[in-house]
Structure formats: C-alpha cells, structure tokens
Design an enzyme around this catalytic site. Structure first.
Site, mmCIF file in Angstrom:
data_model
loop_
_atom_site.group_PDB
_atom_site.id
_atom_site.type_symbol
_atom_site.label_atom_id
_atom_site.label_comp_id
_atom_site.label_asym_id
_atom_site.label_seq_id
_atom_site.Cartn_x
_atom_site.Cartn_y
_atom_site.Cartn_z
ATOM 1 N N PHE A 135 35.940 -37.623 22.979
ATOM 2 C CA PHE A 135 36.012 -37.238 24.347
ATOM 3 C C PHE A 135 34.571 -37.071 24.844
ATOM 4 C CE2 PHE A 135 35.874 -33.506 27.354
ATOM 5 C CZ PHE A 135 37.136 -34.042 28.123
ATOM 6 N N ASP A 219 26.471 -38.487 22.288
ATOM 7 C CA ASP A 219 26.833 -37.616 23.319
ATOM 8 C C ASP A 219 26.969 -36.068 22.209
ATOM 9 O OD1 ASP A 219 28.538 -35.714 24.282
ATOM 10 O OD2 ASP A 219 30.031 -36.977 24.735
ATOM 11 N N LYS A 248 26.760 -27.946 28.309
ATOM 12 C CA LYS A 248 27.444 -26.807 27.509
ATOM 13 C C LYS A 248 26.110 -25.779 27.231
ATOM 14 C CE LYS A 248 31.735 -28.873 25.965
ATOM 15 N NZ LYS A 248 32.593 -27.999 26.913
#
Length: 394
Positions: A135, A219, A248
């Site tokens: 994702f 990522d 994040k």
C-alpha cells in the site's frame, strides 16, 4: 437533532467507513469520545501519533510557531525547514530532501524520481517493480503501485508497474527487463496485513539494484520515525535506500511528508517537482520538535521494548484462545492473525471494553499504539483483548 453519523452521511463523499465513535479529546495514549468514554488508543492516527496525544513539547512547538509564521511558500527560505532537513539527513546518512504534505505525496514523488532515473540512466525505462499486498497511498500513481486490486482497478489502468510477490527475491529478478527503472517496497507492509520482510530480503534487493543499475526506493511512511524499534526500518539491516518516503509519525499528527535521497537518487532538477504547502514553517517546526523528542529520549528503543511486551503478552493467550493463529510485527507495528474472519466483531468487543484498534483484513487485527505507551497500559490492553476474545468465542 441529527447524529454525527447522519450529519456525515448528508455531506461527505462516502468513500470510506468509520468506527462508530466521535473522538473529542486526547492525552498521551488515551482518547475520549463525545459521551465521556475513555479509550486506550491503539490506532494512533493510523501510526501517525508516535508521541501520543498533546505531548507537551509538541503543543508548545505548535503554539510558538503559530504565533510566529505559518506559511509563506517555497519562493522564500525558511529556517525550520532547513533545521529539519539537517536532522533527517544526519540521522539517515542520506544527502537530499524534499518536503511535501502526506505519505501519498512522498511515494508519488519517489515514483517520479524512479521514472526519471529510467529515462536518464536506463535508456528510457519507465517500469517500477512493486509488491503484492503493498500500500503506497491513494493518489493515481501511488494507488496503482499498491498491491490491492480493489483499490487500484476502479482507477486504472496506469502502466508502468510490475507486481510481484512480497519476500520473493527470485520473482523480482525474473521481473527485471529493459523497461525496469526501480524497485519500490515497504520494509514492513502495514495496510497489507503487517507482513514483515524476511531477514536478508532488503539486503538482496539492494544487491539486485546495484547489479542492474536500478533505484531502490523504500516506503517508510508507516514504518519510519521509530515505529519498528529503529528510527528507520531499513536500519535493522543497515540497507540504505536510494530514495525513502516518510510521513505519518514525522509530524505528530500535523500533515507532513518527505522524500529523502542519497546521491544516486538525487536527480530532480529545477521545475521537475513542486509544492505549495510542503515544508512550510509550521509543519517543519512541529516535525523538528518531534524528531528532537524521539532522538533525545531514545523513543525507538522504547518502541522495541513495548513491542516485545505486547507481542509476547498476546502470544501467551494463544493456548486459551484458538481464534489467535499467530502474532507478527516489529516494534509497535503488530498484527494478530485470526483463525476466522471475526476481526470486525472482535474490534467492536475490544472497543466496548475501552480499547480502540482496527482490522486491515477480516482476519487481521492491527495494533499501533503511541510509541510512548507505558508498560501498565500495554498490560491493560492485553487484558482487554483477552476478555474480548473470550466474549467472541462464547
């Protein structure tokens, strides 16, 4: 008076579901809803609130910068942006950085770098190898790089991505061809089910990229900033990428992302990329204070210790609860694999007992508390999960 859910359904594009809780306040590892109920927070803003809620140093940084300078655009130099860049580059050993607003933007920027690498260093190659179950975000390119066909098929096709199984170096080698420019991978797949990279997997991908003149792009949007027990997850195996995406936990809940590159990945030229809000004084000041706290207080080591406490505590429940198949994860990014598709019901039972968490699959419970969570709070959470499992089995 309409309920909160009724108000939302009248005005919002219904692109996602919500848990039936309206949160109004947070402090540390706890949040409260509009009815006064208290919960331990094991969602943490989807692994973004690494220092918990309303950390005093973060609150002070927000106040201080809000009273000084919020936004001026990147037409001008600003000091917080440069100070933050210095810390990230020093800690990563990488050489260049670009600030954006989110994880999807960070991976989107990495994809652009990978494409340009192929155009300029690989005879016009445009393809990026990505992993099943990955994702990478919800923008058009990042969602097509993701491994879940349910997310990407409504918006495709977008050419330029070759999907292969995660943790399969042989499949990566087989996928490499003249059109291959880069490899994009998460060190640990969060949304895909908290799937941990096998030991040596990243080392092998680094070797593959060096052999074939490809960019290795990681990522670290969900795994970075201490979540797995290291500041960056690749530091567990000391495999520095050419490009790294961050977001994040970098901003303690304030939206910020970053694309970090080493010398090989530093190929963007004036006009290649840009942003209006990325790297503004407000967000970079908050992120700078976040990193200072994490480094000064050695928060990654705390995450490693509390993660071991959490995983071992849930594993101790396996004999009594056949619904637990196994527990996996790294640091405080943990999944409970269930033997049946009872995840949503289990999440509801857990919530009724004062703990909020979520499922990433019907049979995978994800636990991502703040990295500052205490030993006692971990024990409380294990007790709640134990009791909720008993109620589901009845």
């Amino acid at each position: 008076m309409p309920t909160t859910a009724e108000r939302e359904s009248a005005v919002f594009m219904m692109s996602a579901g919500r848990l039936p809780v309206t949160l109004v306040r947070g402090e540390g590892s706890k949040v409260w809803d509009d009815e006064g109920n208290e919960y331990l927070d094991f969602v943490a803003g989807i692994a973004a609130d690494n220092l918990g809620h309303c950390h005093p140093r973060i609150v002070e940084a927000i106040k201080r910068q809000a009273e000084t300078l919020l936004h001026v655009s990147n037409y001008f130099y600003t000091i917080p942006q440069l100070d933050l860049a210095d810390v990230i580059l020093e800690q990563s050993g990488m050489t260049r950085i670009f600030f954006c607003n989110s994880g999807a933007e960070a991976t989107e920027g990495a994809i652009k770098i990978g494409r340009k690498w192929g155009q300029t260093r690989r005879d016009g190659a445009t393809e990026i190898i990505v992993m099943d179950e990955a994702f990478h975000g919800r923008t058009l390119a990042s969602v097509n790089a993701s491994g879940n066909p349910n997310y990407r098929e409504p918006f495709g096709p977008l050419e330029g991505f070759r999907h292969v199984p995660f943790n399969d170096v042989g499949a990566v080698r087989d996928a490499i061809g003249p059109q291959t420019a880069a490899i994009l991978v998460e060190p640990l797949q969060g949304e895909g089910g908290v799937n941990v990279a096998d030991e040596g997997y990243l080392v092998a991908l680094r070797q593959v990229c060096d052999e074939h003149n490809l960019l290795l792009m990681l990522d670290e949007v969900q795994t970075g900033i201490g979540r797995t027990g290291k500041l960056f997850a690749w530091q567990h195996e000391d495999v520095q990428p050419d490009v790294m995406a961050l977001a994040k936990g970098l901003g303690s809940g304030v939206p910020i992302g970053a694309i970090v590159a080493n010398e090989r990945g530093d190929i963007l030229e004036p006009g290649d990329h840009g942003t209006t809000f990325g790297g503004q004084p407000f967000t970079t000041s908050v992120a700078l204070e976040t990193l200072r706290v994490i480094i000064e207080e050695d928060i990654p080591s705390q995450a490693a210790a509390r993660g071991e406490q959490l995983t071992s505590g849930i594993r101790a429940l396996e004999d009594r609860h056949p619904l637990i198949d196994h527990v996996r994860g790294k640091g405080l990014l943990v999944a409970v694999q269930l033997s049946e598709d009872v995840g949503p019901a289990l999440v509801a039972a857990i919530r009724e007992r004062g703990l909020i968490c979520n499922v990433v699959k019907p049979n995978v419970l994800r636990l991502v508390p703040p990295l500052t969570i205490s030993e006692d709070e971990i024990n409380d959470a294990i007790g709640i999960i134990d009791d909720a499992l008993s109620s589901i089995a009845e």
